[in-house]
Every structure is written in structure tokens, then in C-alpha cells.
Design a protein around this motif. Structure first.
Motif, PDB file in Angstrom:
ATOM      1  N   MET A  84      50.749 108.163  64.481  1.00 29.84           N
ATOM      2  CA  MET A  84      51.847 107.266  64.197  1.00 29.84           C
ATOM      3  C   MET A  84      52.194 106.466  65.453  1.00 29.84           C
ATOM      4  SD  MET A  84      52.824 107.807  61.107  1.00 29.84           S
ATOM      5  CE  MET A  84      54.209 108.322  60.207  1.00 29.84           C
ATOM      6  N   GLN A  85      52.499 105.205  65.263  1.00 27.44           N
ATOM      7  CA  GLN A  85      52.918 104.353  66.361  1.00 27.44           C
ATOM      8  C   GLN A  85      54.342 103.898  66.115  1.00 27.44           C
ATOM      9  OE1 GLN A  85      50.238 101.113  66.714  1.00 27.44           O
ATOM     10  NE2 GLN A  85      48.588 102.354  67.504  1.00 27.44           N
ATOM     11  N   ILE A 105      40.295  97.752  61.005  1.00 33.15           N
ATOM     12  CA  ILE A 105      40.055  97.908  62.436  1.00 33.15           C
ATOM     13  C   ILE A 105      40.131  96.557  63.142  1.00 33.15           C
ATOM     14  CG2 ILE A 105      38.352  98.581  64.162  1.00 33.15           C
ATOM     15  CD1 ILE A 105      37.431 100.722  62.223  1.00 33.15           C
ATOM     16  N   ASN A 130      57.193 100.937  66.373  1.00 28.95           N
ATOM     17  CA  ASN A 130      57.314  99.486  66.424  1.00 28.95           C
ATOM     18  C   ASN A 130      58.762  99.111  66.151  1.00 28.95           C
ATOM     19  OD1 ASN A 130      56.889  96.772  66.437  1.00 28.95           O
ATOM     20  ND2 ASN A 130      55.860  96.689  64.481  1.00 28.95           N
ATOM     21  N   TYR A 156      58.599 103.824  62.730  1.00 27.87           N
ATOM     22  CA  TYR A 156      57.257 104.384  62.835  1.00 27.87           C
ATOM     23  C   TYR A 156      56.422 103.912  61.649  1.00 27.87           C
ATOM     24  CZ  TYR A 156      58.817 107.421  66.560  1.00 27.87           C
ATOM     25  OH  TYR A 156      59.290 107.899  67.748  1.00 27.87           O
ATOM     26  N   PHE A 157      55.167 103.629  61.889  1.00 22.25           N
ATOM     27  CA  PHE A 157      54.279 103.238  60.801  1.00 22.25           C
ATOM     28  C   PHE A 157      52.896 103.828  61.030  1.00 22.25           C
ATOM     29  CE2 PHE A 157      53.910  99.944  63.987  1.00 22.25           C
ATOM     30  CZ  PHE A 157      52.559  99.657  64.031  1.00 22.25           C
ATOM     31  N   SER A 158      52.160 104.000  59.947  1.00 24.30           N
ATOM     32  CA  SER A 158      50.825 104.583  60.018  1.00 24.30           C
ATOM     33  C   SER A 158      49.784 103.475  60.105  1.00 24.30           C
ATOM     34  CB  SER A 158      50.562 105.429  58.774  1.00 24.30           C
ATOM     35  OG  SER A 158      49.234 105.869  58.769  1.00 24.30           O
ATOM     36  N   THR A 159      48.789 103.675  60.953  1.00 25.55           N
ATOM     37  CA  THR A 159      47.716 102.693  61.096  1.00 25.55           C
ATOM     38  C   THR A 159      46.465 103.110  60.316  1.00 25.55           C
ATOM     39  OG1 THR A 159      46.972 103.780  63.106  1.00 25.55           O
ATOM     40  CG2 THR A 159      48.511 101.937  63.367  1.00 25.55           C
ATOM     41  N   GLU A 160      46.555 104.176  59.533  1.00 28.85           N
ATOM     42  CA  GLU A 160      45.379 104.688  58.840  1.00 28.85           C
ATOM     43  C   GLU A 160      44.805 103.707  57.830  1.00 28.85           C
ATOM     44  OE1 GLU A 160      46.553 108.398  57.186  1.00 28.85           O
ATOM     45  OE2 GLU A 160      46.729 109.374  59.133  1.00 28.85           O
ATOM     46  N   ARG A 161      45.640 102.902  57.189  1.00 24.80           N
ATOM     47  CA  ARG A 161      45.149 101.983  56.159  1.00 24.80           C
ATOM     48  C   ARG A 161      44.979 100.563  56.666  1.00 24.80           C
ATOM     49  NH1 ARG A 161      49.186 102.992  51.479  1.00 24.80           N
ATOM     50  NH2 ARG A 161      50.495 103.676  53.180  1.00 24.80           N
ATOM     51  N   MET A 162      45.158 100.340  57.945  1.00 20.87           N
ATOM     52  CA  MET A 162      44.984  99.009  58.515  1.00 20.87           C
ATOM     53  C   MET A 162      43.512  98.773  58.838  1.00 20.87           C
ATOM     54  SD  MET A 162      48.091  98.662  61.153  1.00 20.87           S
ATOM     55  CE  MET A 162      49.459  97.673  60.671  1.00 20.87           C
TER      56      MET A 162
END
Length: 56
Positions: free
Chosen positions: A1-2, A16, A4, A8-14
Motif C-alpha cells: 500500500m502507498q 506497470i 497519497n 492509502y491505495f493499492s497499486t496491485e491493479r494498476m
């Protein structure tokens, strides 16, 4: 989790990355001795490090 702006938000579905790579036209080349010293046979790719970010 990052984090911003306090959330907090997840970058798993972003994705690359998305890249744009233009076609390289084959042109003149360096002789092999010079190419070895600068790291490329193509003058268009010879971008020496100047020690300053983003400046020519």
C-alpha cells in the motif's frame, strides 16, 4: 500500500507502464573502436552524461 495525500491505495491493479517507442531508422554507424568507447554503434543514441539533469 502507498500513501497519497493522506489516503492509502493499492497499486496491485494498476498497469506497470505504457511506453511510446518511435521507429529507429537505420543510418550511419560509428566504427567499432569508437562504438566500444561510447557504448553504442548508433550516433543518434550517443547521449553523453553531462552531470546535469535535463539540460543539454
Amino acid at each position: 500500500m502507498q500513501k497519497n495525500d493522506g489516503m492509502y491505495f493499492s497499486t496491485e491493479r494498476m498497469p506497470i507502464a505504457m511506453a511510446y517507442v518511435p521507429w529507429q531508422h537505420f543510418g550511419r554507424t560509428y566504427d567499432l573502436d569508437h562504438a566500444l568507447s561510447v557504448g553504442t554503434i548508433f550516433p543518434d543514441l550517443d547521449k553523453p552524461f553531462t552531470g546535469r539533469g535535463g539540460n543539454c
